[in-house]
Design a protein around this motif. Structure first.
Motif, PDB file in Angstrom:
ATOM      1  N   ASP A 242     -12.974 -20.980  57.761  1.00  0.00           N
ATOM      2  CA  ASP A 242     -14.058 -20.001  57.669  1.00  0.00           C
ATOM      3  C   ASP A 242     -13.511 -18.694  57.106  1.00  0.00           C
ATOM      4  O   ASP A 242     -12.720 -18.021  57.756  1.00  0.00           O
ATOM      5  N   LEU A 243     -13.932 -18.340  55.913  1.00  0.00           N
ATOM      6  CA  LEU A 243     -13.448 -17.118  55.276  1.00  0.00           C
ATOM      7  C   LEU A 243     -14.467 -15.984  55.351  1.00  0.00           C
ATOM      8  O   LEU A 243     -14.222 -14.904  54.828  1.00  0.00           O
ATOM      9  N   THR A 268     -12.208 -20.522  38.114  1.00  0.00           N
ATOM     10  CA  THR A 268     -11.507 -19.318  38.555  1.00  0.00           C
ATOM     11  C   THR A 268     -11.549 -19.127  40.063  1.00  0.00           C
ATOM     12  O   THR A 268     -10.761 -18.360  40.602  1.00  0.00           O
ATOM     13  N   CYS A 269     -12.438 -19.821  40.766  1.00  0.00           N
ATOM     14  CA  CYS A 269     -12.586 -19.638  42.212  1.00  0.00           C
ATOM     15  C   CYS A 269     -11.377 -20.193  42.955  1.00  0.00           C
ATOM     16  O   CYS A 269     -11.055 -21.391  42.813  1.00  0.00           O
ATOM     17  N   PRO A 270     -10.695 -19.376  43.753  1.00  0.00           N
ATOM     18  CA  PRO A 270      -9.510 -19.861  44.478  1.00  0.00           C
ATOM     19  C   PRO A 270      -9.853 -20.749  45.665  1.00  0.00           C
ATOM     20  O   PRO A 270      -8.967 -21.397  46.230  1.00  0.00           O
ATOM     21  N   ASP A 271     -11.119 -20.806  46.050  1.00  0.00           N
ATOM     22  CA  ASP A 271     -11.507 -21.554  47.241  1.00  0.00           C
ATOM     23  C   ASP A 271     -12.533 -22.640  46.966  1.00  0.00           C
ATOM     24  O   ASP A 271     -13.108 -23.200  47.897  1.00  0.00           O
ATOM     25  N   HIS A 296     -16.998 -20.474  52.797  1.00  0.00           N
ATOM     26  CA  HIS A 296     -15.637 -20.505  52.283  1.00  0.00           C
ATOM     27  C   HIS A 296     -15.400 -19.449  51.214  1.00  0.00           C
ATOM     28  O   HIS A 296     -14.314 -19.398  50.631  1.00  0.00           O
ATOM     29  N   CYS A 297     -16.369 -18.604  50.954  1.00  0.00           N
ATOM     30  CA  CYS A 297     -16.217 -17.529  49.968  1.00  0.00           C
ATOM     31  C   CYS A 297     -15.638 -16.301  50.652  1.00  0.00           C
ATOM     32  O   CYS A 297     -16.192 -15.815  51.637  1.00  0.00           O
ATOM     33  N   LYS A 298     -14.526 -15.783  50.145  1.00  0.00           N
ATOM     34  CA  LYS A 298     -13.919 -14.607  50.756  1.00  0.00           C
ATOM     35  C   LYS A 298     -14.304 -13.321  50.036  1.00  0.00           C
ATOM     36  O   LYS A 298     -13.781 -12.259  50.357  1.00  0.00           O
ATOM     37  N   GLY A 299     -15.210 -13.416  49.049  1.00  0.00           N
ATOM     38  CA  GLY A 299     -15.719 -12.211  48.411  1.00  0.00           C
ATOM     39  C   GLY A 299     -14.769 -11.576  47.417  1.00  0.00           C
ATOM     40  O   GLY A 299     -14.823 -10.370  47.198  1.00  0.00           O
TER      41      GLY A 299
END
Length: 364
Positions: A242-243, A268-271, A296-299
């Protein structure tokens, strides 16, 4: 000092204890240091303060521990504060994943950075009892051009009940004011407004929620049970990662009508939060972007930077509680996750973001 300050309540060690729970970037570490100095240099008390955090980066969990005792007593403990008299929650969304409310009892005063009323917060965080001080520190910080930690400092001083506000002003003048003289008045305004906004609402233990005992965080993997060779068997986004609590106030907003399904956001998304499925685009079969999994998105907003057509724009998370293009991870088979109870308590810098240009509720 004009008068001696007496601690109204102490624990078995003779200490009045404060614990701050936050994420990196909100200034809880500095706030803890200031509270330690406030006790030692401005209240005539013996004091100690230290912080606990992992990597020094924005978004990672941070704890600050402060102890005060009478000047004729030594502080001989350096362990984390387990049963705080004051608990400061700088980032409400942490409560769903980390046990930030552990150790709360009926005498604890909980200062929460939130725009919601204390009744809702008590239910959402399942607090055993105690007094809640709800302060919209983010809004006040933006309006006063101050910082969240200055607003929370004022609210903690109010919750303590025995600290003259002028002592807090002296502290800020002698520390922050000397280093950043141009920002002194803004920071004093943040402390003042945090103090004024903190109103108490007490909740007696009623049996609905149990006390949460404090215990040190333990990793599921350690040197005894990690896979041989250091292999990470769960790469990218996982059902347990959970990010949401690490976001700093900004999220990518998806505008599907603009999307050309180029896949740059996904690459490009790291997650790996984007979901592409077979569909039709411009009359032809193609992999179509269906949205993203905000769990899962850390913004980090890399997708916003790389999108060539502004199909992804920067948004303020607090302004979008119901995310239109939220697609749950296909491996996330449960219907409800614990951290969803807390909801987003995102923060942004106190610079005036309203001056920026917006498209469909987002910033470009």
């Amino acid at each position: 000092m004009d008068e001696k300050i007496n601690l109204p309540i102490v624990n078995e060690e003779g200490c009045f204890e404060i614990r701050l729970e936050s994420i990196g970037g909100l200034g809880a570490n500095l706030c803890g240091k200031l509270l330690g100095e406030l006790g030692a240099s401005y209240l005539g008390l013996n004091a100690s303060s230290f912080s606990s955090y992992g990597s020094e980066k924005r978004g990672s969990p941070v704890k600050a521990f402060i102890r005060w005792c009478e000047p004729d007593k030594e502080i001989r403990i350096s362990s984390p504060v387990e049963k705080p008299h004051i608990l400061g929650l700088f980032h409400e969304a942490l409560a769903g994943k980390l046990p930030v409310t552990a150790g709360v009892w009926e005498e604890t005063k909980i200062v929460i950075n939130s725009p919601d009323p204390p009744n809702d917060l008590r239910e959402r965080l399942e607090l055993y009892g105690g007094s809640i001080y709800a302060v919209d520190a983010l809004k006040i910080a933006m309006e006063s051009k101050s910082r969240v930690n200055m607003v929370m400092l004022g609210a903690v001083v109010k919750a303590a009940g025995f600290i003259p506000l002028e002592r807090a002003y002296d502290l800020v003048r002698d520390t922050i004011g000397k280093k950043y003289p141009a920002l002194l008045e803004r920071n004093l305004e943040g402390v003042k407004r945090g103090y004024e906004a903190a109103g108490e609402e007490y909740f007696a233990p009623d049996g609905r929620y149990e006390k949460v005992p404090y215990k040190e965080a333990e990793n599921q993997w350690g040197y005894k049970n990690a896979p041989y060779g250091g292999v990470n068997t769960r790469y990218g986004s996982t059902v347990s990662n959970d990010l949401s609590a690490s976001r700093e106030g900004y999220i990518p907003l998806f505008i599907q009508d603009r999307c050309i399904n180029c896949g740059l956001c996904d690459s490009t998304c790291p997650d790996m939060v984007f979901r592409f499925e077979k569909g039709e685009y411009r009359g032809k079969e193609a992999m179509v972007n269906k949205g993203l999994d905000y769990h899962h998105c850390k913004g980090c907003l890399r997708c916003v930077d790389v999108c060539p057509v502004n199909a992804l724009v920067q948004g303020i998370e607090r302004e979008h509680p119901d995310k239109k293009w939220f697609v749950r991870n296909k491996d996330l088979i449960v219907d409800h996750l614990e951290f969803e109870d807390a909801g987003a308590n995102s923060w942004v810098t106190s610079d005036s973001y309203l001056e920026e240009r917006r498209i469909d509720g987002g910033l470009v």
